[in-house]
Design an enzyme around this catalytic site. Structure first.
Site, short mmCIF file in Angstrom:
data_model
loop_
_atom_site.label_atom_id
_atom_site.label_comp_id
_atom_site.label_asym_id
_atom_site.label_seq_id
_atom_site.Cartn_x
_atom_site.Cartn_y
_atom_site.Cartn_z
N ASN A 283 0.89 -1.16 0.06
CA ASN A 283 0.13 -0.05 0.00
C ASN A 283 1.03 1.25 0.04
O ASN A 283 0.06 2.48 0.16
CB ASN A 283 -0.97 0.00 1.33
CG ASN A 283 -2.22 -1.03 0.88
OD1 ASN A 283 -2.56 -1.02 -0.15
ND2 ASN A 283 -2.92 -1.60 1.95
N THR B 207 4.48 -8.39 8.63
CA THR B 207 3.34 -7.48 7.92
C THR B 207 2.59 -8.19 7.00
O THR B 207 2.79 -9.18 6.57
CB THR B 207 4.03 -6.18 6.97
OG1 THR B 207 4.54 -6.63 5.99
CG2 THR B 207 4.79 -5.37 7.70
N THR B 208 1.42 -7.63 6.76
CA THR B 208 0.59 -8.26 5.75
C THR B 208 1.33 -8.62 4.63
O THR B 208 1.09 -9.82 3.78
CB THR B 208 -0.66 -7.58 5.45
OG1 THR B 208 -1.46 -7.00 6.73
CG2 THR B 208 -1.69 -8.29 4.63
N GLY B 209 2.03 -7.84 4.02
CA GLY B 209 2.83 -7.82 2.65
C GLY B 209 3.58 -9.11 2.78
O GLY B 209 3.62 -9.74 1.78
N TRP C 204 7.34 -0.39 -0.08
CA TRP C 204 8.47 1.00 -0.04
C TRP C 204 8.02 1.67 1.29
O TRP C 204 7.50 2.63 1.26
CB TRP C 204 8.35 1.89 -1.00
CG TRP C 204 9.57 3.09 -1.16
CD1 TRP C 204 9.28 4.34 -0.70
CD2 TRP C 204 10.94 2.83 -1.52
NE1 TRP C 204 10.53 4.81 -0.89
CE2 TRP C 204 11.38 4.02 -1.39
CE3 TRP C 204 11.60 1.61 -1.88
CZ2 TRP C 204 12.76 4.03 -1.40
CZ3 TRP C 204 12.97 1.88 -2.31
CH2 TRP C 204 13.48 3.17 -1.99
N HIS D 171 0.68 5.55 2.68
CA HIS D 171 -0.21 4.94 1.83
C HIS D 171 -0.72 5.63 0.45
O HIS D 171 -0.78 6.71 0.53
CB HIS D 171 -1.59 4.50 2.72
CG HIS D 171 -1.49 3.61 3.77
ND1 HIS D 171 -2.36 3.59 4.84
CD2 HIS D 171 -0.85 2.60 3.71
CE1 HIS D 171 -2.27 2.54 5.55
NE2 HIS D 171 -1.16 1.81 4.91
N HIS E 141 5.72 -3.56 13.72
CA HIS E 141 6.22 -3.92 12.47
C HIS E 141 7.67 -3.55 12.36
O HIS E 141 7.87 -2.64 12.93
CB HIS E 141 5.54 -3.39 11.49
CG HIS E 141 4.03 -4.21 11.31
ND1 HIS E 141 3.86 -5.40 11.54
CD2 HIS E 141 3.03 -3.55 10.57
CE1 HIS E 141 2.76 -5.55 10.97
NE2 HIS E 141 1.90 -4.52 10.70
N1 CTP Z 1 3.88 -1.47 2.65
C1 CTP Z 1 5.25 -1.07 2.37
N2 CTP Z 1 5.60 0.32 2.63
C2 CTP Z 1 4.51 1.20 2.96
C3 CTP Z 1 3.29 0.79 3.24
C4 CTP Z 1 2.98 -0.49 3.15
O1 CTP Z 1 5.86 -1.96 2.05
N3 CTP Z 1 4.75 2.46 3.01
C5 CTP Z 1 3.52 -2.92 2.63
C6 CTP Z 1 3.83 -3.73 3.88
O2 CTP Z 1 4.23 -5.10 3.66
C7 CTP Z 1 2.22 -3.91 4.36
C8 CTP Z 1 1.34 -4.01 2.86
O3 CTP Z 1 2.25 -3.17 2.09
O4 CTP Z 1 2.15 -4.94 5.28
C9 CTP Z 1 -0.02 -3.39 3.35
O5 CTP Z 1 0.10 -2.07 3.77
P1 CTP Z 1 -0.76 -1.79 5.19
O6 CTP Z 1 -2.16 -1.83 4.55
O7 CTP Z 1 -0.19 -0.46 5.71
O8 CTP Z 1 -0.39 -3.20 6.02
P2 CTP Z 1 0.04 -3.35 7.33
O9 CTP Z 1 1.01 -2.16 8.12
O10 CTP Z 1 0.38 -4.75 7.70
O11 CTP Z 1 -1.33 -3.27 8.22
P3 CTP Z 1 -1.57 -3.10 9.90
O12 CTP Z 1 -1.08 -1.84 10.32
O13 CTP Z 1 -3.15 -2.96 9.95
O14 CTP Z 1 -0.71 -4.27 10.30
#
Ligand code: CTP
Length: 319
Positions: A109, A241-243, A263, A277, A293
């Site tokens: 995201n 993380t979800t990713g 990123w 995001h 995370h």
């Molecule tokens: N991600 C990333 N860099 C960002 C934002 C997100 O690499 N600036 C990747 C992460 O692997 C993340 C995934 O995109 O898990 C999805 O983003 P997000 O919805 O923000 O996931 P999480 O942070 O894992 O969700 P949460 O905070 O609810 O655990």
């Protein structure tokens, strides 16, 4: 300068004001990246020693019944009961049973997607995974629209849908769920306490409005198994993380894996600001309070895999 807050509860919060993005310079997609099939297969095999995406992607109906008590994975002292609605929405068989895809896209995201023009490329993959119900319609040029699996942490209902306080927000969520149109909705319902009502609201909406999605609720062992795999590879992640979870699962059923929108740094490779995001105004550092995370650490591991040809990371424009 760059501000990336890493809070890995075992160590004090670290605010890194150096320009992280410089260290993580990745050549543009046009440079000669080659898929390393042998390595991909080796990784799949190693991960299979810890988890099996086909099984761990969801708890199945046969293994639970309404009223069963579940201890949350991260809050072992707190429990929840399996509701009738949750039971009804458990799949009978794994939504990925027997699946093999030639190429998968995992769409993170990060705001790095904005202006990337990656939408059409993302949509050419045979299986597209997205995270946390991130919106697509308004951003289709950069993120595409094809969605085969989308995750939904319960916190998304609060963060992006105002905890459904009124009809407008309920309608908004309903629309988003309708737009999923038969894809897999992956809800980590058993991870942390506090999301119970939110999961129940969504379950209720899906049943009441007969929404066409295939729900999946990751197994209780998934998180520990994923962490275990990365630990043995010397990547010390408290809570993936979800990713990263999606990448780890995808190795099971995807031949090639292509990551977009990963990123976790506030500046891009050209030192231009990047939103945390692509679709909202959350700020860097948000992760420090909400969850321990360690995205930059994960990113480093993914970057190494990119360099070895096990996966492909795109962090700039698509051609
Ligand atoms: N991600 C990333 N860099 C960002 C934002 C997100 O690499 N600036 C990747 C992460 O692997 C993340 C995934 O995109 O898990 C999805 O983003 P997000 O919805 O923000 O996931 P999480 O942070 O894992 O969700 P949460 O905070 O609810 O655990």
């Amino acid at each position: 300068g760059a501000e990336v807050v890493i809070n890995d509860s075992s160590s004090p919060a670290v605010v890194d004001r150096s320009n992280e993005s410089i260290k993580h310079n990745i050549k543009p997609a046009s440079s000669k990246w080659r898929h390393n099939q042998t390595l991909s297969l080796k990784i799949r095999k190693q991960i299979l020693k810890f988890l099996d995406a086909e099984k761990d992607i969801s708890v199945l109906k046969g293994t639970l019944k309404p009223g069963d008590v579940i201890h949350y994975v991260f809050d072992r002292d707190s429990t929840m009961n399996v509701s009738q609605n949750l039971y009804e929405l458990l799949p009978r068989t794994s939504p990925l049973k027997g699946k093999q895809f030639p190429s998968c896209a995992i769409v993170g995201n990060s705001g790095v997607l904005l202006g990337s023009g990656c939408g059409p490329e993302i949509d050419t993959h045979s299986f597209v995974i997205r995270c946390n119900l991130a919106p697509v319609q308004e951003y289709s040029q950069d993120v595409g629209t094809k969605t085969d699996l989308v995750t939904m942490n319960p916190s998304v209902i609060q963060r992006a849908f105002e905890d459904l306080v009124n009809e407008t927000w309920r309608e908004k969520l309903l629309q988003r769920l309708h737009s999923l149109n038969g894809s897999i909705l992956w809800i980590p319902a058993f991870m942390a306490k506090g999301g119970k009502e939110r999961v129940e609201w969504v379950n209720e909406l899906i049943l009441k409005h007969r929404i066409n999605v295939r729900t999946a609720y990751p197994s209780l062992r998934l998180l520990h198994a994923v962490r275990g795999y990365w630990l043995t590879n010397k990547v010390h992640i408290k809570r993936p993380t979800t990713g990263l979870l999606m990448y780890t699962l995808a190795t099971r059923f995807c031949n090639r894996i292509h990551l977009y929108g990963f990123w976790p740094f506030p500046l891009d490779q050209n030192q231009q600001p990047v939103k945390y995001h692509y679709y909202d105004s959350l700020k860097y550092g948000y992760t420090s309070q909400a969850s321990p995370h360690t995205m930059p650490l994960e990113f480093k591991a993914l970057k190494t895999l990119h360099q070895q040809g096990a996966l492909k990371l795109t962090v700039g424009e698509c051609e």
